[in-house]
Design a protein around this motif. Structure first.
Motif, PDB file in Angstrom:
ATOM      1  N   ALA B  91       0.831  -1.206   0.000  1.00 10.55           N
ATOM      2  CA  ALA B  91       0.000   0.000   0.000  1.00 10.55           C
ATOM      3  C   ALA B  91       0.860   1.248   0.000  1.00 10.55           C
ATOM      4  O   ALA B  91       0.443   2.295  -0.464  1.00 10.55           O
ATOM      5  CB  ALA B  91      -0.909   0.010   1.215  1.00 10.55           C
ATOM      6  N   GLY B 122      -5.196  -0.493  -2.385  1.00 16.35           N
ATOM      7  CA  GLY B 122      -5.458  -0.088  -1.008  1.00 16.35           C
ATOM      8  C   GLY B 122      -5.552   1.414  -0.859  1.00 16.35           C
ATOM      9  O   GLY B 122      -5.971   2.111  -1.796  1.00 16.35           O
ATOM     10  N   ALA B 123      -5.157   1.905   0.278  1.00 14.72           N
ATOM     11  CA  ALA B 123      -5.342   3.311   0.592  1.00 14.72           C
ATOM     12  C   ALA B 123      -4.389   4.189  -0.209  1.00 14.72           C
ATOM     13  O   ALA B 123      -4.556   5.395  -0.269  1.00 14.72           O
ATOM     14  CB  ALA B 123      -5.143   3.548   2.080  1.00 14.72           C
ATOM     15  N   GLN B 124      -3.397   3.584  -0.846  1.00 11.53           N
ATOM     16  CA  GLN B 124      -2.415   4.355  -1.596  1.00 11.53           C
ATOM     17  C   GLN B 124      -3.101   5.133  -2.716  1.00 11.53           C
ATOM     18  O   GLN B 124      -2.970   6.334  -2.835  1.00 11.53           O
ATOM     19  CB  GLN B 124      -1.347   3.418  -2.169  1.00 11.53           C
ATOM     20  CG  GLN B 124      -0.369   4.055  -3.128  1.00 11.53           C
ATOM     21  CD  GLN B 124       0.524   5.071  -2.429  1.00 11.53           C
ATOM     22  OE1 GLN B 124       0.392   5.329  -1.254  1.00 11.53           O
ATOM     23  NE2 GLN B 124       1.419   5.661  -3.195  1.00 11.53           N
ATOM     24  N   GLY B 125      -3.839   4.431  -3.548  1.00 11.69           N
ATOM     25  CA  GLY B 125      -4.531   5.079  -4.650  1.00 11.69           C
ATOM     26  C   GLY B 125      -5.833   5.713  -4.191  1.00 11.69           C
ATOM     27  O   GLY B 125      -6.516   6.344  -4.983  1.00 11.69           O
ATOM     28  N   GLY B 126      -6.172   5.505  -2.944  1.00 15.38           N
ATOM     29  CA  GLY B 126      -7.395   6.110  -2.416  1.00 15.38           C
ATOM     30  C   GLY B 126      -8.607   5.258  -2.717  1.00 15.38           C
ATOM     31  O   GLY B 126      -9.620   5.329  -2.048  1.00 15.38           O
ATOM     32  N   SER B 128      -9.909   1.329  -3.709  1.00 11.54           N
ATOM     33  CA  SER B 128      -9.514  -0.063  -3.848  1.00 11.54           C
ATOM     34  C   SER B 128     -10.176  -0.626  -5.104  1.00 11.54           C
ATOM     35  O   SER B 128     -11.126  -0.077  -5.625  1.00 11.54           O
ATOM     36  CB  SER B 128      -9.898  -0.850  -2.604  1.00 11.54           C
ATOM     37  OG  SER B 128     -11.280  -0.793  -2.405  1.00 11.54           O
ATOM     38  N   GLY B 266     -18.466   6.057   0.223  1.00 10.94           N
ATOM     39  CA  GLY B 266     -17.185   6.462   0.807  1.00 10.94           C
ATOM     40  C   GLY B 266     -16.203   6.903  -0.268  1.00 10.94           C
ATOM     41  O   GLY B 266     -15.500   7.898  -0.110  1.00 10.94           O
ATOM     42  N   VAL B 268     -16.930   8.028  -3.403  1.00 13.05           N
ATOM     43  CA  VAL B 268     -17.381   9.275  -4.036  1.00 13.05           C
ATOM     44  C   VAL B 268     -16.963  10.459  -3.179  1.00 13.05           C
ATOM     45  O   VAL B 268     -16.432  11.455  -3.664  1.00 13.05           O
ATOM     46  CB  VAL B 268     -18.919   9.280  -4.217  1.00 13.05           C
ATOM     47  CG1 VAL B 268     -19.429  10.686  -4.542  1.00 13.05           C
ATOM     48  CG2 VAL B 268     -19.321   8.303  -5.323  1.00 13.05           C
ATOM     49  N   THR B 270     -14.585  10.607  -0.710  1.00 15.65           N
ATOM     50  CA  THR B 270     -13.138  10.765  -0.552  1.00 15.65           C
ATOM     51  C   THR B 270     -12.559  11.479  -1.772  1.00 15.65           C
ATOM     52  O   THR B 270     -11.726  12.373  -1.653  1.00 15.65           O
ATOM     53  CB  THR B 270     -12.463   9.393  -0.344  1.00 15.65           C
ATOM     54  OG1 THR B 270     -13.121   8.722   0.725  1.00 15.65           O
ATOM     55  CG2 THR B 270     -11.003   9.543   0.019  1.00 15.65           C
ATOM     56  N   GLU B 271     -13.057  11.095  -2.950  1.00 17.10           N
ATOM     57  CA  GLU B 271     -12.611  11.731  -4.185  1.00 17.10           C
ATOM     58  C   GLU B 271     -12.957  13.230  -4.177  1.00 17.10           C
ATOM     59  O   GLU B 271     -12.119  14.078  -4.458  1.00 17.10           O
ATOM     60  CB  GLU B 271     -13.302  11.045  -5.361  1.00 17.10           C
ATOM     61  CG  GLU B 271     -12.589  11.150  -6.667  1.00 17.10           C
ATOM     62  CD  GLU B 271     -13.355  10.395  -7.750  1.00 17.10           C
ATOM     63  OE1 GLU B 271     -13.984  11.043  -8.591  1.00 17.10           O
ATOM     64  OE2 GLU B 271     -13.342   9.130  -7.708  1.00 17.10           O
ATOM     65  N   GLU B 274     -10.783  15.144  -1.556  1.00 19.06           N
ATOM     66  CA  GLU B 274      -9.388  15.360  -1.924  1.00 19.06           C
ATOM     67  C   GLU B 274      -9.263  16.360  -3.060  1.00 19.06           C
ATOM     68  O   GLU B 274      -8.290  17.099  -3.150  1.00 19.06           O
ATOM     69  CB  GLU B 274      -8.746  14.036  -2.326  1.00 19.06           C
ATOM     70  CG  GLU B 274      -8.765  13.057  -1.174  1.00 19.06           C
ATOM     71  CD  GLU B 274      -7.623  12.075  -1.229  1.00 19.06           C
ATOM     72  OE1 GLU B 274      -7.451  11.451  -2.281  1.00 19.06           O
ATOM     73  OE2 GLU B 274      -6.913  11.955  -0.222  1.00 19.06           O
TER      74      GLU B 274
END
Lengths: 313, 313
Positions: B91, B122-126, B128, B266, B268, B270-271, B274
């Motif tokens: 991640a 995972g959380a890397q690309g935000g 999954s 979640g 939609v 988070t995008e 950010e």
């Protein structure tokens, strides 16, 4: 007593290392109960002193034995130890088996050890557990080292990596051959490797294959690999040394903060969304079942709602 | 050609089972590229025909061999097979090792088999990966059975369980003793168990201990346990029978829809978050680093923003 006063008292007791109050606070955090953010916010300035390490590995690799060995070694050095044991849980049923019931017996009387199991409620409860919060509470209690024990290499581990300064990955001859190690995608995650069960057949092969893979890549060339036989307490000192010698790059600390903010943002919204649209969600599930709409139309509608929302920065 | 026409063409080709177009669509979905929701929405009414099964187990338990054996058996029955291989990924670095490069060789020439690796960013690309979307594309292509192969029992598996009708969990004598099985929290997740590597020492013990645990609980008493030696193709028919005989309770289908809607909500948000607050997030990370604020204050601010947002239902 006012809420503020009760909170102050609670924080004060946690900072003095009061175990019962710390457990109480952990439950409040787990339940996302009223005031949990204020409590964590008040505690936060008292954190950052503990050294935190994640210990990851497949079931059966001997993680728990290694954690127990590390506890023993740290206690010999008069250091206090917090342990967070992540218990994977059935996301569809919410059941949990708490490993600390077994573990607590051995260290239960030692005031310098604090063990806490965290069940990964996953998408079931809507909110996954806050490993990072539990670590901070242990940090604030005065634990010198916090060990986070975790299975596998998936999404749960993103939460763990968000919480720790150093990542230890445990392999054993039982966890399979080199291609399995590669498939598990763990080469670049680990700051320190352990090959456990060195007394078993094939262990030296795992060690050699792992060393070979690590040297193939510039980024992993210097990753320490510690040989252990945790049951016999062999290699514990070497592991502890390698762990405590690791210095986390500042860029990674920033990345961890970013992951934390992103994750919490997702949680805040999911909670708001379910609260605000409860009836509509139920209705739409039935409409999907009847073939009147699709999950993608619903996402489209959500996007439209968010695009129309323009809060002041 | 208009966008609508291009989309229509693409859908039509996928429905005819065109592999290249399906791969192209999967990439569009993976990248969350423009129009991916419309495409998936248009495809959705053509899905629901395939039988989907998750195959979960620790690295080294023989999952891949079992999946290969199932492919062989299904092809004998003239059934088409899609395989989604979930590759856990670092991640923090985003690296992925794609298992299908190895696997494709064996079934690469068979038009009735379609294998796709999905990296868990995972959380890397935000965001999954959408296992459920990939399964639906394979479903729409006309695959009779879709197998989702996955490591471990953590958060990634929530995504898998969201996508499949039946959950198979694989154990082997290598994955450790009974307490390890319990610790992994997988008892209630599995609809069908496999004990693989029955030729190995200790395999019969694993089988007996597992049966014992399952009978201790009303909910798991009737869970089938299949003995296998996948390398020798022993037990494949029995497993396939147990898998295809499983009927998913309707309540669980609803729960899967609910998990899907929650997860997409979640994403939609988070995008949006950010995108909208990019500068503020960077600024706040620096403020946390300097000790001027805490992650919890930031969550409080997010909550306030959301509380002030009251869209029409």
């Amino acid at each position: 007593m006012t809420v503020e006063k009760a909170h102050e008292d609670m924080i004060e007791r946690v900072l003095k290392g009061d175990r019962r109050t710390a457990s109480q606070l952990m439950r409040i955090v787990d339940d996302r109960a009223e005031g949990h953010l204020d409590l964590l916010g008040a505690l936060y300035p008292h954190t950052g002193r503990a050294f935190t390490a994640g210990i990851a590995g497949s079931p059966g690799c001997g993680k728990s034995t290694i954690v127990d060995a590390l506890i023993g070694e740290l206690r010999k050095q008069a250091k206090t130890v917090g342990v967070v044991a992540i218990d994977p849980t059935s996301a569809l049923t919410g059941g949990a088996i708490l490993g600390d019931r077994v573990r607590m017996q051995q260290h239960g009387l030692d005031e310098g050890v604090f063990i806490r199991s965290v069940a990964t409620r996953g998408a079931q409860g809507g909110i996954s557990p806050s490993t990072v919060d539990i670590c901070r509470i242990m940090d604030a209690m005065g634990m010198d080292v916090v060990l986070v024990e975790t299975v596998g290499v998936g999404q749960d581990e993103v939460d763990v990596r968000m919480a720790v300064n150093v990542n230890v990955v445990v392999l054993s001859p039982d966890t399979g051959d080199a291609i399995q190690i590669m498939k598990a995608g763990i080469m670049e995650i680990a700051d320190v490797f352990v090959v456990n069960k060195m007394d078993k057949e094939g262990a030296e092969n795992v060690f050699q294959e792992l060393r070979m893979f690590l040297t193939m890549n510039e980024a992993t060339r210097d990753t320490p690999v510690v040989r252990m036989e945790a049951r016999a307490n062999q290699g514990t000192q070497e592991l502890l040394q390698a762990v405590l010698a690791f210095r986390e790059p500042e860029e990674r600390t920033r990345l961890r903060r970013r992951l934390e903010i992103r994750k919490r943002a997702g949680e805040v919204f999911t909670e708001w969304f379910e609260d605000r649209f409860r009836d509509r969600i139920d209705e739409n599930i039935e409409r999907i079942q009847r073939g009147e709409t699709t999950p993608y139309e619903i996402v489209g509608a959500m996007k439209e709602i968010m695009e129309g929302f323009n809060p002041k920065q």
